[in-house]
Design a protein around this motif. Structure first.
Motif, PDB file in Angstrom:
ATOM      1  N   PHE A  58       0.832  -1.218   0.000  1.00  9.64           N
ATOM      2  CA  PHE A  58       0.000   0.000   0.000  1.00  9.64           C
ATOM      3  C   PHE A  58       0.859   1.258   0.000  1.00  9.64           C
ATOM      4  O   PHE A  58       0.388   2.349  -0.280  1.00  9.64           O
ATOM      5  N   LYS A  59       2.143   1.139   0.324  1.00  8.00           N
ATOM      6  CA  LYS A  59       3.003   2.311   0.453  1.00  8.00           C
ATOM      7  C   LYS A  59       3.077   3.107  -0.846  1.00  8.00           C
ATOM      8  O   LYS A  59       3.349   4.304  -0.829  1.00  8.00           O
ATOM      9  N   SER A  82      12.747   2.706   7.249  1.00 15.95           N
ATOM     10  CA  SER A  82      11.745   1.750   6.838  1.00 15.95           C
ATOM     11  C   SER A  82      11.954   0.372   7.446  1.00 15.95           C
ATOM     12  O   SER A  82      13.088  -0.018   7.725  1.00 15.95           O
ATOM     13  N   THR A  83      10.857  -0.357   7.614  1.00 14.61           N
ATOM     14  CA  THR A  83      10.964  -1.774   7.941  1.00 14.61           C
ATOM     15  C   THR A  83      10.976  -2.581   6.648  1.00 14.61           C
ATOM     16  O   THR A  83      10.956  -3.801   6.680  1.00 14.61           O
ATOM     17  N   ASN A  85       8.955  -1.964   3.364  1.00 14.53           N
ATOM     18  CA  ASN A  85       8.062  -1.625   2.254  1.00 14.53           C
ATOM     19  C   ASN A  85       8.130  -0.160   1.870  1.00 14.53           C
ATOM     20  O   ASN A  85       8.062   0.167   0.678  1.00 14.53           O
ATOM     21  N   THR A  86       8.289   0.713   2.853  1.00 16.33           N
ATOM     22  CA  THR A  86       8.440   2.134   2.517  1.00 16.33           C
ATOM     23  C   THR A  86       9.696   2.341   1.675  1.00 16.33           C
ATOM     24  O   THR A  86       9.682   3.078   0.683  1.00 16.33           O
ATOM     25  N   PRO A 183      -3.899  -3.693   9.659  1.00 15.32           N
ATOM     26  CA  PRO A 183      -2.777  -3.739  10.596  1.00 15.32           C
ATOM     27  C   PRO A 183      -2.352  -2.317  10.970  1.00 15.32           C
ATOM     28  O   PRO A 183      -2.591  -1.373  10.203  1.00 15.32           O
ATOM     29  N   GLY A 185       1.145  -0.219  12.331  1.00 11.14           N
ATOM     30  CA  GLY A 185       2.556  -0.199  12.755  1.00 11.14           C
ATOM     31  C   GLY A 185       2.937   1.233  13.098  1.00 11.14           C
ATOM     32  O   GLY A 185       2.742   1.706  14.203  1.00 11.14           O
ATOM     33  N   ASN A 186       3.416   2.003  12.089  1.00 13.95           N
ATOM     34  CA  ASN A 186       3.754   3.410  12.285  1.00 13.95           C
ATOM     35  C   ASN A 186       2.492   4.279  12.304  1.00 13.95           C
ATOM     36  O   ASN A 186       2.538   5.460  12.573  1.00 13.95           O
ATOM     37  N   ASN A 189      -1.345   4.424   7.995  1.00 10.63           N
ATOM     38  CA  ASN A 189      -2.417   3.916   7.132  1.00 10.63           C
ATOM     39  C   ASN A 189      -3.794   4.045   7.770  1.00 10.63           C
ATOM     40  O   ASN A 189      -4.741   4.468   7.098  1.00 10.63           O
ATOM     41  N   SER A 288       0.633  -8.208   7.081  1.00  7.69           N
ATOM     42  CA  SER A 288      -0.607  -7.898   6.350  1.00  7.69           C
ATOM     43  C   SER A 288      -1.793  -8.683   6.877  1.00  7.69           C
ATOM     44  O   SER A 288      -2.938  -8.286   6.681  1.00  7.69           O
ATOM     45  N   THR A 315      -2.034  -5.636   3.465  1.00  2.31           N
ATOM     46  CA  THR A 315      -1.214  -4.497   3.073  1.00  2.31           C
ATOM     47  C   THR A 315      -0.006  -4.806   2.201  1.00  2.31           C
ATOM     48  O   THR A 315       0.503  -3.901   1.532  1.00  2.31           O
ATOM     49  N   GLY A 316       0.461  -6.052   2.196  1.00  2.00           N
ATOM     50  CA  GLY A 316       1.680  -6.348   1.423  1.00  2.00           C
ATOM     51  C   GLY A 316       1.665  -7.741   0.833  1.00  2.00           C
ATOM     52  O   GLY A 316       1.067  -8.661   1.371  1.00  2.00           O
TER      53      GLY A 316
HETATM   54  C1  LIG Z   1       3.039  -4.854   5.012  1.00  4.58           C
HETATM   55  C2  LIG Z   1       2.779  -3.765   6.002  1.00  4.58           C
HETATM   56  N1  LIG Z   1       1.621  -3.801   6.690  1.00  4.58           N
HETATM   57  C3  LIG Z   1       1.329  -2.850   7.599  1.00  4.58           C
HETATM   58  C4  LIG Z   1       2.201  -1.812   7.877  1.00  4.58           C
HETATM   59  C5  LIG Z   1       1.777  -0.813   8.932  1.00  4.58           C
HETATM   60  O1  LIG Z   1       1.298   0.358   8.282  1.00  4.58           O
HETATM   61  P1  LIG Z   1       1.416   1.717   9.098  1.00  4.58           P
HETATM   62  O2  LIG Z   1       0.602   1.529  10.342  1.00  4.58           O
HETATM   63  O3  LIG Z   1       0.898   2.797   8.198  1.00  4.58           O
HETATM   64  O4  LIG Z   1       2.880   1.876   9.390  1.00  4.58           O
HETATM   65  C6  LIG Z   1       3.419  -1.721   7.196  1.00  4.58           C
HETATM   66  C7  LIG Z   1       4.342  -0.623   7.515  1.00  4.58           C
HETATM   67  C8  LIG Z   1       5.603  -0.587   7.044  1.00  4.58           C
HETATM   68  C9  LIG Z   1       6.512   0.495   7.395  1.00  4.58           C
HETATM   69  O5  LIG Z   1       6.274   1.259   8.315  1.00  4.58           O
HETATM   70  C10 LIG Z   1       7.728   0.647   6.563  1.00  4.58           C
HETATM   71  O6  LIG Z   1       7.785   0.052   5.474  1.00  4.58           O
HETATM   72  O7  LIG Z   1       8.640   1.364   7.018  1.00  4.58           O
HETATM   73  C11 LIG Z   1       3.711  -2.710   6.222  1.00  4.58           C
HETATM   74  O8  LIG Z   1       4.857  -2.703   5.510  1.00  4.58           O
END
Ligand SMILES: Cc1ncc(COP(=O)(O)O)c(/C=C/C(=O)C(=O)O)c1O
Length: 349
Positions: A58-59, A82-83, A85-86, A183, A185-186, A189, A288, A315-316
């Protein structure tokens, strides 16, 4: 021909008439009905397959927007933490824009597919002896002290691009869902989806707003703890984040929508990844599947309204992290000589 999210949703996006709009064909991703999930939870579940974007997550929605802004502002270089995907997305869109790209990655905690993407697109890879949060700290300082554009989700153009997914879900369903699951993370989304749903509602294009249900890995769940955590740990390395950049926006999305942000275990995430692959037909990377894991958990707790219209974002793409997927499975291959009868016997014909 799908023109990419910036052109398709230009009126809702902050770009001027003369701006150059990049595209690698991002957006317009499938919203797949998932009868296997619907039957399990007693609601109407649709899966938004964001692994179908150009770099497999989705990035791309946010990156095409942030990179186009950077290009039109005369930037020559971008940076992101980034982890995985970004950075994959930043590397690809920087290439499309002709900008140089530096990425900061937590050493040893990035899926091979994502690393490959940043490498092949020619990004400058910097592995930091720390976690994502440490990487983001460095990226923020580089942006403050040097002529580079930060393209993490602190950059408002990222969320502007990512909100288009909410537009697409609403357009596909002909309405906003009752619940949107994803999901966290940061936390960019969940914030972007909430922004998108509110904009469509304010424009009179939908007549309701979804509850936002976000799910974190139990070992990396600052929203559940109520504060940032210092040593996030999860097999879902994409969401192995302890200090979300979009904290206040995500809290507003959760509370403003009457939703929730809860946690699921790594095992629940891996089980959901398996279920999506084996019962729905969609292969996603572990992080995801956190939304699906959370939806199943809510169902087990009797919290899923019967017959609700639910959209779940995965998401991925699963191809990003095949090592984790394969490590969960018995890989002893069935080997046969070049013999039709042997093949028929194995298949049970
Ligand atoms: C597959 C996948 N699923 C969910 C998230 C969480 O989204 P956010 O809550 O918007 O962060 C990420 C986030 C990835 C990074 O933050 C990065 O790539 O640095 C992701 O790669």
């Amino acid at each position: 021909q799908w023109r990419g999210v910036l052109a398709e949703y230009r009126e809702q996006l902050p770009f001027a008439e003369g701006d150059t709009l990049l595209s690698l064909g991002e957006g317009g991703t499938p919203l797949v009905p998932a009868p296997a999930l619907s039957a399990r939870v007693g609601a109407e579940v649709h899966v938004k397959v964001e692994g179908q974007n150009p770099t497999g997550s989705f990035k791309d929605r946010g990156m095409v927007s942030a990179m186009s802004r950077a290009l039109n502002d005369g930037a020559t270089a971008v940076v992101c933490a980034s982890t995985g995907n970004t950075s994959a997305s930043a590397a690809a869109y920087a290439t499309a824009a002709g900008l140089t790209c530096a990425v900061l990655l937590p050493q040893g905690k990035i899926a091979a597919g994502k690393l490959a993407q940043a490498v092949v697109h020619g990004a400058q890879l910097i592995q930091v002896e720390g976690n994502f949060d440490d990487c983001l700290e460095i990226a923020r300082k580089l942006d403050a002290e040097h002529p580079v554009e930060l393209v993490n989700s602190l950059n408002p153009y990222r969320l502007q691009g990512q909100k288009t997914a909410a537009f697409e879900v609403s357009d596909a369903l002909g309405r906003a869902p009752d619940i949107h699951v994803l999901p966290v993370g940061n936390a960019g989304n969940i914030s972007a989806y909430w922004m998108g749903y509110r904009e469509y509602h304010e424009a009179g294009l939908t007549d309701s707003l979804p509850a936002m249900w976000g799910f974190q890995a139990a070992g990396a769940a600052p929203f559940v703890a109520g504060h940032p955590i210092s040593d996030p740990e999860t097999v879902a390395t994409a969401i192995r984040i302890g200090a979300p950049a979009s904290w206040s926006l995500a809290v507003e999305a959760r509370d403003g929508s009457g939703g929730l942000i809860d946690a699921v275990s790594d095992q629940q995430i891996l089980d959901a990844q398996r279920l999506l692959a084996a019962e729905v037909g969609v292969f996603v990377e572990p992080a995801s599947a956190a939304g699906v894991a959370g939806l199943l958990q809510q169902s087990e707790r009797g919290q899923v309204p019967a017959g609700a219209t639910i959209a779940v974002t995965v998401t991925g793409n699963g191809l990003k992290d095949i090592d984790t997927a394969l490590s969960q499975r018995d890989l002893t291959p069935t080997v046969i000589p070049i013999d039709i009868a042997a093949a028929a016997e194995v298949i049970g014909l």
